[in-house]
Write an enzyme that holds these catalytic residues in place. Sequence first.
Site, PDB file in Angstrom:
ATOM      1  N   LYS A 283       8.071   9.545   1.233  1.00  0.00           N
ATOM      2  CA  LYS A 283       8.007   9.227   2.663  1.00  0.00           C
ATOM      3  C   LYS A 283       9.309   8.573   3.160  1.00  0.00           C
ATOM      4  O   LYS A 283      10.158   8.200   2.362  1.00  0.00           O
ATOM      5  CB  LYS A 283       6.786   8.334   2.929  1.00  0.00           C
ATOM      6  CG  LYS A 283       5.452   9.016   2.581  1.00  0.00           C
ATOM      7  CD  LYS A 283       5.060  10.059   3.589  1.00  0.00           C
ATOM      8  CE  LYS A 283       4.025  11.096   3.247  1.00  0.00           C
ATOM      9  NZ  LYS A 283       2.833  10.798   2.543  1.00  0.00           N
TER      10      LYS A 283
HETATM   11  C1  LIG Z   1       1.273  11.187   2.332  1.00  0.00           C
HETATM   12  C2  LIG Z   1       0.162  11.329   3.313  1.00  0.00           C
HETATM   13  C3  LIG Z   1      -1.016  10.578   3.229  1.00  0.00           C
HETATM   14  C4  LIG Z   1      -1.352   9.723   2.031  1.00  0.00           C
HETATM   15  O1  LIG Z   1      -0.450   8.711   1.808  1.00  0.00           O
HETATM   16  P1  LIG Z   1      -0.595   7.821   0.460  1.00  0.00           P
HETATM   17  O2  LIG Z   1       0.246   6.619   0.764  1.00  0.00           O
HETATM   18  O3  LIG Z   1      -0.058   8.638  -0.654  1.00  0.00           O
HETATM   19  O4  LIG Z   1      -2.019   7.476   0.299  1.00  0.00           O
HETATM   20  C5  LIG Z   1      -1.949  10.671   4.249  1.00  0.00           C
HETATM   21  N1  LIG Z   1      -1.748  11.488   5.287  1.00  0.00           N
HETATM   22  C6  LIG Z   1      -0.644  12.245   5.409  1.00  0.00           C
HETATM   23  C7  LIG Z   1      -0.482  13.126   6.607  1.00  0.00           C
HETATM   24  C8  LIG Z   1       0.343  12.212   4.424  1.00  0.00           C
HETATM   25  O5  LIG Z   1       1.420  13.003   4.499  1.00  0.00           O
END
Ligand SMILES: *Cc1c(COP(=O)(O)O)cnc(C)c1O
Length: 392
Positions: free
Chosen positions: A187
């Site tokens: 991210k």
């Molecule tokens: C990455 C992601 C998540 C989950 O995030 P985590 O921190 O790994 O739990 C949820 N929604 C979207 C749209 C994502 O891209």
Amino acid sequence: MGKKRAQFLPYALPFIEQEEIDEVIGTLKSGWLSTGPKVRQFEEEFQQLTGAKHAIAVNSCTAALFLALKARGIGAGDEVITTPLTFCATANTIIHTGAAPVFVDIDPATLNLDAEKIEAAITPHTKAIVPVHFAGQSCDMDRILAIAKKYDLFVLEDAAHALYTTYHGQPVGSIGDATAFSFYATKNLATGEGGMLTTNDDALAARIRRLALHGMSKGAWNRYGEKGTWYYEVEEPGYKMNMFDVQASLGLVQLNRLDDMQARREQIAKAYNQAFQKEAGLILPPVHQDGRHAWHLYVLQVNPKEAFITRDELIDQLQKEYKIGTSVHFIPVHLHPYYQETYHYSPEDFPESLAYYKQTLSLPLYPSMTDEDVQDVITAVLSILKEQRASS
Ligand SMILES: *Cc1c(COP(=O)(O)O)cnc(C)c1O
């Protein structure tokens, strides 16, 4: 044939510099390993960045989504509206509460939940809407909030892609009832694993904080500190979803660098747009004018009418011939076996998501890419399309 890379370019890489390493070592030497002063500082800075009244650090965005729904009292018999074009966590967490996810198709012009179609999906059981700010652009929040007000629905934004995103000048995180962010390794801000929940609602914030740490009464995190107390009370059976200080130290360093990292993302996206805009076989990522784009993803579509290649073939050649990693965002949730078997969805139930899914791929887009890396991706995509055209 374009120039080939000697080394594989991964689809994503975290951006960890000496500063992060020093900060983590400092935390390891500090005596605080679990939730402590670094987490508190990270929450405060995040709160300032988003303009939200409360920021609660947790161990993932998945946890933030789940806790917000739980804290709002959503459970068995309830329905929650969301988009099929998202990571499975958005829908899985709805199921974890006992509620059922109800999908509403995307608007192909934005790739976000189509606000026009929400009202038709509302039933007496509907309790919440979970819009996802896909790729880093805000959903149509004015429309969504108006619908939520009319039907008394809770709005929980999945902002896993949308740290830095604004909507009509307002940062995502201070708009809906609650907002969940992700700091997963790929991210825009990465702590490895981690998440944050922001809200302006005092009671909701207090309950989320409690649920994230066993349901223990407040101050529980500091019970081993100088001013702490050994006594606590369990007010409800909570979960174990708190963030710890090593994660927060990574987050603090990355927050300081966020503007620079975002500027680099924007530069790369611009270079891709410029290179691909005249290519009839490609459809550029949609950009709308409602606010700032966080450019979490660069989603390119292979135009089925104009390209002489399928999305799958393009991905395959990029990987095997040009050593370039790509990804697909997302396999629409209603296509997964569990969702098909449990909710009896058929692929055509959400035709816009399905059509988009069949022709999309995500190109590498991260601040540590060099100009040469970016040029290699461009050359590879254009060379493959040219060769296919020539041999068709
Ligand atoms: C990455 C992601 C998540 C989950 O995030 P985590 O921190 O790994 O739990 C949820 N929604 C979207 C749209 C994502 O891209």
